[in-house]
Design an enzyme around this catalytic site. Structure first.
Site, PDB file in Angstrom:
ATOM      1  N   ASN A 109       0.841  -1.217   0.000  1.00 22.68           N
ATOM      2  CA  ASN A 109       0.000   0.000   0.000  1.00 22.68           C
ATOM      3  C   ASN A 109       0.874   1.264   0.000  1.00 22.68           C
ATOM      4  O   ASN A 109       0.377   2.379   0.067  1.00 22.68           O
ATOM      5  CB  ASN A 109      -0.976   0.010   1.191  1.00 22.68           C
ATOM      6  CG  ASN A 109      -0.247   0.141   2.529  1.00 22.68           C
ATOM      7  OD1 ASN A 109       0.982   0.302   2.565  1.00 22.68           O
ATOM      8  ND2 ASN A 109      -0.990   0.075   3.610  1.00 22.68           N
ATOM      9  N   ASP A 128      -4.309  -2.320  -0.196  1.00 18.34           N
ATOM     10  CA  ASP A 128      -4.195  -2.557   1.238  1.00 18.34           C
ATOM     11  C   ASP A 128      -4.839  -3.901   1.567  1.00 18.34           C
ATOM     12  O   ASP A 128      -5.926  -4.212   1.059  1.00 18.34           O
ATOM     13  CB  ASP A 128      -4.930  -1.422   1.994  1.00 18.34           C
ATOM     14  CG  ASP A 128      -4.563  -1.431   3.468  1.00 18.34           C
ATOM     15  OD1 ASP A 128      -4.072  -0.406   3.960  1.00 18.34           O
ATOM     16  OD2 ASP A 128      -4.744  -2.492   4.102  1.00 18.34           O
ATOM     17  N   SER A 160       9.434 -11.458  14.507  1.00 13.97           N
ATOM     18  CA  SER A 160      10.512 -10.601  14.992  1.00 13.97           C
ATOM     19  C   SER A 160      11.043 -11.109  16.317  1.00 13.97           C
ATOM     20  O   SER A 160      10.302 -11.688  17.104  1.00 13.97           O
ATOM     21  CB  SER A 160       9.984  -9.172  15.187  1.00 13.97           C
ATOM     22  OG  SER A 160      10.920  -8.393  15.913  1.00 13.97           O
ATOM     23  N   TYR A 164       3.769  -3.625  19.369  1.00 13.44           N
ATOM     24  CA  TYR A 164       4.290  -4.170  18.094  1.00 13.44           C
ATOM     25  C   TYR A 164       4.702  -5.634  18.278  1.00 13.44           C
ATOM     26  O   TYR A 164       4.260  -6.514  17.552  1.00 13.44           O
ATOM     27  CB  TYR A 164       5.498  -3.356  17.606  1.00 13.44           C
ATOM     28  CG  TYR A 164       6.314  -4.086  16.566  1.00 13.44           C
ATOM     29  CD1 TYR A 164       7.560  -4.640  16.897  1.00 13.44           C
ATOM     30  CD2 TYR A 164       5.826  -4.275  15.280  1.00 13.44           C
ATOM     31  CE1 TYR A 164       8.280  -5.343  15.961  1.00 13.44           C
ATOM     32  CE2 TYR A 164       6.560  -4.982  14.334  1.00 13.44           C
ATOM     33  CZ  TYR A 164       7.793  -5.509  14.695  1.00 13.44           C
ATOM     34  OH  TYR A 164       8.526  -6.206  13.769  1.00 13.44           O
ATOM     35  N   LYS A 191       3.041  -9.412  16.786  1.00 12.00           N
ATOM     36  CA  LYS A 191       3.790 -10.508  16.143  1.00 12.00           C
ATOM     37  C   LYS A 191       3.544 -11.821  16.898  1.00 12.00           C
ATOM     38  O   LYS A 191       3.316 -12.869  16.302  1.00 12.00           O
ATOM     39  CB  LYS A 191       5.289 -10.193  16.121  1.00 12.00           C
ATOM     40  CG  LYS A 191       5.667  -9.027  15.227  1.00 12.00           C
ATOM     41  CD  LYS A 191       5.390  -9.308  13.756  1.00 12.00           C
ATOM     42  CE  LYS A 191       5.907  -8.213  12.845  1.00 12.00           C
ATOM     43  NZ  LYS A 191       5.616  -8.467  11.421  1.00 12.00           N
ATOM     44  N   PHE A 238      16.350 -10.790  13.855  1.00  8.70           N
ATOM     45  CA  PHE A 238      17.052 -10.003  14.851  1.00  8.70           C
ATOM     46  C   PHE A 238      17.210  -8.590  14.287  1.00  8.70           C
ATOM     47  O   PHE A 238      16.171  -7.973  13.981  1.00  8.70           O
ATOM     48  CB  PHE A 238      18.308 -10.755  15.315  1.00  8.70           C
ATOM     49  CG  PHE A 238      17.896 -11.823  16.297  1.00  8.70           C
ATOM     50  CD1 PHE A 238      17.201 -12.953  15.883  1.00  8.70           C
ATOM     51  CD2 PHE A 238      18.107 -11.649  17.662  1.00  8.70           C
ATOM     52  CE1 PHE A 238      16.741 -13.904  16.801  1.00  8.70           C
ATOM     53  CE2 PHE A 238      17.660 -12.608  18.582  1.00  8.70           C
ATOM     54  CZ  PHE A 238      16.984 -13.725  18.146  1.00  8.70           C
ATOM     55  N   ASN A 295      16.105   3.438  14.220  1.00  7.45           N
ATOM     56  CA  ASN A 295      17.097   2.369  14.353  1.00  7.45           C
ATOM     57  C   ASN A 295      18.530   2.904  14.238  1.00  7.45           C
ATOM     58  O   ASN A 295      18.784   3.926  13.604  1.00  7.45           O
ATOM     59  CB  ASN A 295      16.852   1.281  13.289  1.00  7.45           C
ATOM     60  CG  ASN A 295      15.539   0.547  13.508  1.00  7.45           C
ATOM     61  OD1 ASN A 295      14.806   0.289  12.595  1.00  7.45           O
ATOM     62  ND2 ASN A 295      15.246   0.199  14.758  1.00  7.45           N
TER      63      ASN A 295
HETATM   64  C1  WQD Z   1      19.811  -1.068  18.515  1.00  8.21           C
HETATM   65  C2  WQD Z   1      20.693  -0.592  19.665  1.00  8.21           C
HETATM   66  C3  WQD Z   1      19.618   0.979  21.117  1.00  8.21           C
HETATM   67  C4  WQD Z   1      19.279   4.117  18.020  1.00  8.21           C
HETATM   68  C5  WQD Z   1      14.296  -2.605  16.738  1.00  8.21           C
HETATM   69  C6  WQD Z   1      12.925  -3.135  16.961  1.00  8.21           C
HETATM   70  C7  WQD Z   1      12.845  -4.560  16.487  1.00  8.21           C
HETATM   71  C8  WQD Z   1      13.318  -4.683  15.062  1.00  8.21           C
HETATM   72  C9  WQD Z   1      14.689  -4.072  14.887  1.00  8.21           C
HETATM   73  C10 WQD Z   1      11.297  -4.835  13.749  1.00  8.21           C
HETATM   74  C11 WQD Z   1      19.970  -0.496  20.996  1.00  8.21           C
HETATM   75  C12 WQD Z   1      20.779   1.639  20.382  1.00  8.21           C
HETATM   76  C13 WQD Z   1      19.536   2.924  18.694  1.00  8.21           C
HETATM   77  C14 WQD Z   1      19.951   5.295  18.400  1.00  8.21           C
HETATM   78  C15 WQD Z   1      21.119   4.047  20.094  1.00  8.21           C
HETATM   79  N1  WQD Z   1      12.356  -4.101  14.195  1.00  8.21           N
HETATM   80  N2  WQD Z   1      20.454   2.897  19.708  1.00  8.21           N
HETATM   81  N3  WQD Z   1      20.859   5.216  19.433  1.00  8.21           N
HETATM   82  O1  WQD Z   1      15.662  -1.594  19.297  1.00  8.21           O
HETATM   83  O2  WQD Z   1      17.226  -3.585  18.927  1.00  8.21           O
HETATM   84  O3  WQD Z   1      15.196  -3.335  17.523  1.00  8.21           O
HETATM   85  O4  WQD Z   1      14.626  -2.719  15.375  1.00  8.21           O
HETATM   86  O5  WQD Z   1      11.115  -6.016  13.884  1.00  8.21           O
HETATM   87  O6  WQD Z   1      11.511  -4.961  16.591  1.00  8.21           O
HETATM   88  O7  WQD Z   1      12.681  -3.140  18.356  1.00  8.21           O
HETATM   89  O8  WQD Z   1      17.080  -1.763  17.195  1.00  8.21           O
HETATM   90  O9  WQD Z   1      18.457  -0.169  15.970  1.00  8.21           O
HETATM   91  O10 WQD Z   1      16.590   0.731  17.453  1.00  8.21           O
HETATM   92  O11 WQD Z   1      18.636  -0.256  18.510  1.00  8.21           O
HETATM   93  O12 WQD Z   1      21.941   4.010  21.019  1.00  8.21           O
HETATM   94  O13 WQD Z   1      19.758   6.424  17.843  1.00  8.21           O
HETATM   95  O14 WQD Z   1      21.150   0.716  19.367  1.00  8.21           O
HETATM   96  O15 WQD Z   1      19.556   1.399  22.476  1.00  8.21           O
HETATM   97  O16 WQD Z   1      20.879  -0.863  22.010  1.00  8.21           O
HETATM   98  P1  WQD Z   1      16.315  -2.546  18.370  1.00  8.21           P
HETATM   99  P2  WQD Z   1      17.669  -0.288  17.228  1.00  8.21           P
END
Ligand code: WQD
Length: 341
Positions: free
Chosen positions: A32, A58, A124, A148, A152, A177, A198
């Site tokens: 979508n 959608d 996830s 979220y 899942k 992961f 992220n």
């Molecule tokens: C990684 C590490 C943060 C940003 C998320 C979702 C998960 C999946 C993958 C969908 C952590 C640190 C991050 C920043 C930081 N998505 N960080 N400064 O949270 O492990 O997973 O994305 O399925 O569901 O939860 O990934 O990349 O956000 O964080 O210090 O600006 O980097 O604290 O330790 P996360 P992330």
């Protein structure tokens, strides 16, 4: 016979479409485009020299969804479509439950109606919540701690109930992961709409000068350097894992979960250091408060995917950084052209 890929224009979706085309499958995409760009699919066709059939619709629109099944001989479905931002899910839980769960129920009802019972679902590692131990194996308890992750986990339960009602289904639940990186061409990659949540896209936007400084969310975790540890996996390895899971689902019935990770954990500071080494740039950062909901360490036990799918991630952290950086430098505005900015 073709493979239907929902959310196929997204980050993992378009990389998976590319691998499916390269493996000789016919591919139909539903998207979508609420959180993706049609340009990603055009580039997949450019890279592979092969055609995709694309439907802009959608999954909540049952009537339109049915036309896709009427107009195509679909053999299996890989289902990526859904909302995926943890923080956003806390603010707007109902839209996450409606979008992620109802669209999956609609899709499965249509698959049942047209006797399509091979299914690969984009789950996830978030379903694990705070892990009891690392590395995390598929048997670990599911303690998702945000809406979220709960969508899942609930969808995994819905799919197990579906199999109980009809043992002709073959369903793979793939628990990702942390996908990062991009196709080696640099033509497709992660394309966050706003400021990235992220880590890796935030780093590359600091490196390219779009953002000023990286905020590291806490350095007081019980880890080797105090910063959060995650299992980063190259998105191309992840995409190849989907093809392996699809092939397995075409030859069997049942419901199986698989961790798709590398089995190795890297801290935030280690990822920053790897990126600096590969790019030759310094990434300015500051240590700030922990982000609510973050966990100290998460990385996968990947032995089941290796044993049962014959799949292992092969790309290392420096290759992930190099490919993420190549995508960002070649596409400073993502899929938008400069004039659209
Ligand atoms: C990684 C590490 C943060 C940003 C998320 C979702 C998960 C999946 C993958 C969908 C952590 C640190 C991050 C920043 C930081 N998505 N960080 N400064 O949270 O492990 O997973 O994305 O399925 O569901 O939860 O990934 O990349 O956000 O964080 O210090 O600006 O980097 O604290 O330790 P996360 P992330």
């Amino acid at each position: 016979m073709a493979i239907l890929v929902t959310g196929g224009a997204g980050y993992i979706g378009c990389h998976t479409c590319l691998e499916l085309l390269d493996a000789g499958y016919d591919v139909i995409v539903i998207d979508n485009f609420s959180n993706s760009h049609p340009e990603s699919l055009r580039r997949v066709m450019e890279i592979t020299g092969k055609k995709l059939t694309v439907y802009s619709l959608d999954l909540l629109d049952k009537k339109s969804l049915e036309t896709v099944f009427q107009q195509n001989q679909i053999e299996a479905v890989i289902h990526f479509a859904g909302l995926k931002a943890v923080g956003e899910s806390v603010l707007f839980p109902l839209s996450y439950y409606q979008t992620n769960i109802l669209s999956t129920v609609n899709l499965c009802e249509m698959m049942k109606r047209y006797d399509v019972k091979h299914f690969v679902f984009s789950s996830s590692a978030t379903v694990y919540g705070i892990p009891e131990q690392v590395p995390i194996c598929e048997k670990a308890s599911l303690r998702a701690n945000n809406p979220y992750g709960r969508t899942k986990r609930m969808i995994e339960e819905i799919l197990r109930d579906l199999f109980q009602s009809d043992p002709n289904w073959s369903i793979a639940l793939l628990r990702y992961f942390n996908p990062i990186g991009a196709h080696e061409s640099g033509k497709i990659g992660e394309n966050p709409k706003e400021i990235p949540n992220n880590l890796m896209p935030y780093i590359t936007q600091v490196a390219i000068g779009k953002l000023q400084v990286l905020s590291i969310y806490g350095n007081d975790y019980p880890t080797r350097d105090g910063t959060g540890i995650r299992d980063y996996i190259h998105v191309v390895d992840l995409a190849k894992g989907h093809v392996k899971a699809l092939e397995k689902m075409m030859t069997t019935t049942g419901v199986e979960t698989y961790n798709l990770g590398t089995g190795k954990g890297y801290s935030v500071l280690e990822l920053v250091a790897a990126f600096e080494k590969v790019s030759g740039l310094k990434i300015p950062y500051k240590i700030v408060e922990r982000r609510p909901g973050d966990i100290a360490a998460s990385f996968a036990d990947v032995s089941k995917a290796k044993r049962e799918l014959g799949w292992v991630a092969s790309k290392g952290i420096e290759e992930m950084c190099r490919d993420a950086w190549k995508w960002q430098t070649q596409n400073p505005y993502g899929y938008e052209s400069r004039k659209e900015q």
